[in-house]
Scaffold this motif. Structure first.
Motif, PDB file in Angstrom:
ATOM      1  N   TRP A  56       0.786  -0.980   0.096  1.00  0.00           N
ATOM      2  CA  TRP A  56       0.116   0.281   0.075  1.00  0.00           C
ATOM      3  C   TRP A  56       0.657   1.336   0.317  1.00  0.00           C
ATOM      4  N   ALA A  57       2.326   1.414  -0.123  1.00  0.00           N
ATOM      5  CA  ALA A  57       3.085   2.923   1.303  1.00  0.00           C
ATOM      6  C   ALA A  57       4.137   2.333  -0.821  1.00  0.00           C
ATOM      7  N   LEU A  58       4.007   1.792  -1.035  1.00  0.00           N
ATOM      8  CA  LEU A  58       4.281   1.775  -2.715  1.00  0.00           C
ATOM      9  C   LEU A  58       3.914   2.219  -3.758  1.00  0.00           C
ATOM     10  N   PRO A  59       4.309   3.806  -4.989  1.00  0.00           N
ATOM     11  CA  PRO A  59       3.926   4.109  -5.828  1.00  0.00           C
ATOM     12  C   PRO A  59       3.014   3.158  -6.745  1.00  0.00           C
ATOM     13  N   ARG A  60       1.792   3.669  -7.550  1.00  0.00           N
ATOM     14  CA  ARG A  60       2.037   3.230  -8.902  1.00  0.00           C
ATOM     15  C   ARG A  60       2.649   3.329  -9.667  1.00  0.00           C
ATOM     16  N   ARG A  61       2.838   1.866 -10.546  1.00  0.00           N
ATOM     17  CA  ARG A  61       3.752   1.885 -11.773  1.00  0.00           C
ATOM     18  C   ARG A  61       3.203   2.869 -12.926  1.00  0.00           C
ATOM     19  N   ARG A  62       4.419   4.037 -13.933  1.00  0.00           N
ATOM     20  CA  ARG A  62       3.920   4.702 -14.159  1.00  0.00           C
ATOM     21  C   ARG A  62       3.546   3.975 -16.109  1.00  0.00           C
ATOM     22  N   ARG A  63       3.012   4.485 -17.053  1.00  0.00           N
ATOM     23  CA  ARG A  63       2.822   4.196 -17.688  1.00  0.00           C
ATOM     24  C   ARG A  63       4.200   3.101 -18.669  1.00  0.00           C
ATOM     25  N   PRO A  64       3.887   2.604 -18.997  1.00  0.00           N
ATOM     26  CA  PRO A  64       4.690   1.892 -20.008  1.00  0.00           C
ATOM     27  C   PRO A  64       5.698   2.430 -20.775  1.00  0.00           C
ATOM     28  N   GLN A  65       5.187   3.573 -21.463  1.00  0.00           N
ATOM     29  CA  GLN A  65       5.640   4.155 -22.742  1.00  0.00           C
ATOM     30  C   GLN A  65       6.545   5.658 -21.975  1.00  0.00           C
ATOM     31  N   ALA A  66       6.099   6.014 -20.657  1.00  0.00           N
ATOM     32  CA  ALA A  66       6.556   6.859 -19.959  1.00  0.00           C
ATOM     33  C   ALA A  66       8.087   6.081 -19.523  1.00  0.00           C
ATOM     34  N   ARG A  67       8.039   4.904 -19.224  1.00  0.00           N
ATOM     35  CA  ARG A  67       9.539   3.833 -17.989  1.00  0.00           C
ATOM     36  C   ARG A  67      10.137   3.841 -19.831  1.00  0.00           C
ATOM     37  N   ARG A  68      10.094   4.273 -20.780  1.00  0.00           N
ATOM     38  CA  ARG A  68      11.038   3.408 -22.114  1.00  0.00           C
ATOM     39  C   ARG A  68      11.280   4.806 -22.242  1.00  0.00           C
ATOM     40  N   GLN A  69      12.854   5.182 -22.212  1.00  0.00           N
ATOM     41  CA  GLN A  69      13.246   6.061 -22.574  1.00  0.00           C
ATOM     42  C   GLN A  69      14.809   5.622 -22.757  1.00  0.00           C
ATOM     43  N   ARG A  70      14.887   6.868 -23.602  1.00  0.00           N
ATOM     44  CA  ARG A  70      16.257   6.661 -24.559  1.00  0.00           C
ATOM     45  C   ARG A  70      17.425   6.091 -24.008  1.00  0.00           C
ATOM     46  N   VAL A  71      18.543   5.256 -23.833  1.00  0.00           N
ATOM     47  CA  VAL A  71      19.360   5.711 -23.138  1.00  0.00           C
ATOM     48  C   VAL A  71      20.328   6.238 -23.741  1.00  0.00           C
ATOM     49  N   ARG A  72      21.640   7.081 -23.636  1.00  0.00           N
ATOM     50  CA  ARG A  72      22.715   7.797 -24.268  1.00  0.00           C
ATOM     51  C   ARG A  72      23.664   6.975 -24.277  1.00  0.00           C
ATOM     52  N   ARG A  73      24.707   6.334 -25.007  1.00  0.00           N
ATOM     53  CA  ARG A  73      25.129   5.169 -25.038  1.00  0.00           C
ATOM     54  C   ARG A  73      27.213   7.292 -25.742  1.00  0.00           C
ATOM     55  N   THR A  74      27.880   5.635 -24.717  1.00  0.00           N
ATOM     56  CA  THR A  74      28.568   6.943 -24.506  1.00  0.00           C
ATOM     57  C   THR A  74      30.022   5.941 -25.103  1.00  0.00           C
ATOM     58  N   ALA A  75      30.749   6.199 -25.497  1.00  0.00           N
ATOM     59  CA  ALA A  75      31.973   5.585 -26.605  1.00  0.00           C
ATOM     60  C   ALA A  75      33.003   4.898 -25.452  1.00  0.00           C
ATOM     61  N   ILE A  76      33.077   4.177 -25.143  1.00  0.00           N
ATOM     62  CA  ILE A  76      33.871   3.120 -24.187  1.00  0.00           C
ATOM     63  C   ILE A  76      35.168   3.221 -25.222  1.00  0.00           C
ATOM     64  N   PRO A  77      36.072   3.610 -24.450  1.00  0.00           N
ATOM     65  CA  PRO A  77      37.738   4.420 -24.250  1.00  0.00           C
ATOM     66  C   PRO A  77      38.399   2.938 -24.891  1.00  0.00           C
ATOM     67  N   ARG A  78      39.039   2.554 -26.518  1.00  0.00           N
ATOM     68  CA  ARG A  78      39.787   1.270 -26.425  1.00  0.00           C
ATOM     69  C   ARG A  78      40.995   1.900 -26.469  1.00  0.00           C
ATOM     70  N   PRO A  79      42.035   0.777 -26.166  1.00  0.00           N
ATOM     71  CA  PRO A  79      43.510   1.352 -26.022  1.00  0.00           C
ATOM     72  C   PRO A  79      44.027   1.597 -27.539  1.00  0.00           C
ATOM     73  N   SER A  80      45.044   1.881 -27.420  1.00  0.00           N
ATOM     74  CA  SER A  80      45.449   2.440 -28.394  1.00  0.00           C
ATOM     75  C   SER A  80      46.174   1.003 -29.241  1.00  0.00           C
ATOM     76  N   ALA A  81      46.156   1.688 -30.825  1.00  0.00           N
ATOM     77  CA  ALA A  81      46.766   0.235 -31.566  1.00  0.00           C
ATOM     78  C   ALA A  81      48.055   0.231 -31.785  1.00  0.00           C
ATOM     79  N   ARG A  82      48.712   1.475 -31.115  1.00  0.00           N
ATOM     80  CA  ARG A  82      50.292   1.663 -31.735  1.00  0.00           C
ATOM     81  C   ARG A  82      51.140   0.696 -30.711  1.00  0.00           C
ATOM     82  N   ARG A  83      52.258   0.342 -31.077  1.00  0.00           N
ATOM     83  CA  ARG A  83      52.772  -0.185 -30.084  1.00  0.00           C
ATOM     84  C   ARG A  83      54.236   0.225 -30.190  1.00  0.00           C
ATOM     85  N   ALA A  84      55.041   0.289 -28.818  1.00  0.00           N
ATOM     86  CA  ALA A  84      56.850   1.203 -28.930  1.00  0.00           C
ATOM     87  C   ALA A  84      56.999   0.305 -29.668  1.00  0.00           C
TER      88      ALA A  84
END
Length: 90
Positions: free
Chosen positions: A62-90
């Protein structure tokens, strides 16, 4: 059977079962037919009595809030670039 008489009957079953389990050592054991006797003498009548009194339902729902509509739950997820190790070898 009215609710009041059922509550009285279940209360008496719980008290009688608890008395039997406390006073008679054989009532603390197990039966091949029905299993563990304290469960049937005390536990099951107690569960029925508490469910009759409506104490078994969780109050947190009874104390928990009601769920929002399914459309409101879907949000765009921003993808961040994953830093990759450089291909240069010394």
């Amino acid at each position: 059977m009215s609710r009041r008489s059922l509550e009285l009957f279940l209360r008496q079953c719980v008290l009688l079962g608890a008395t039997l389990v406390i006073l008679i050592p054989a009532a603390r054991g197990s039966s091949a037919w029905i299993g563990w006797l304290p469960l049937w003498l005390v536990g099951m009548p107690l569960a029925a009595w508490l469910s009759l009194l409506r104490l078994a339902k969780p109050q947190i729902a009874w104390a928990l809030p009601r769920r929002r509509r399914p459309q409101a739950r879907r949000q765009r997820v921003r993808r961040t670039a994953i830093p990759r190790p450089s291909a240069r070898r010394a």
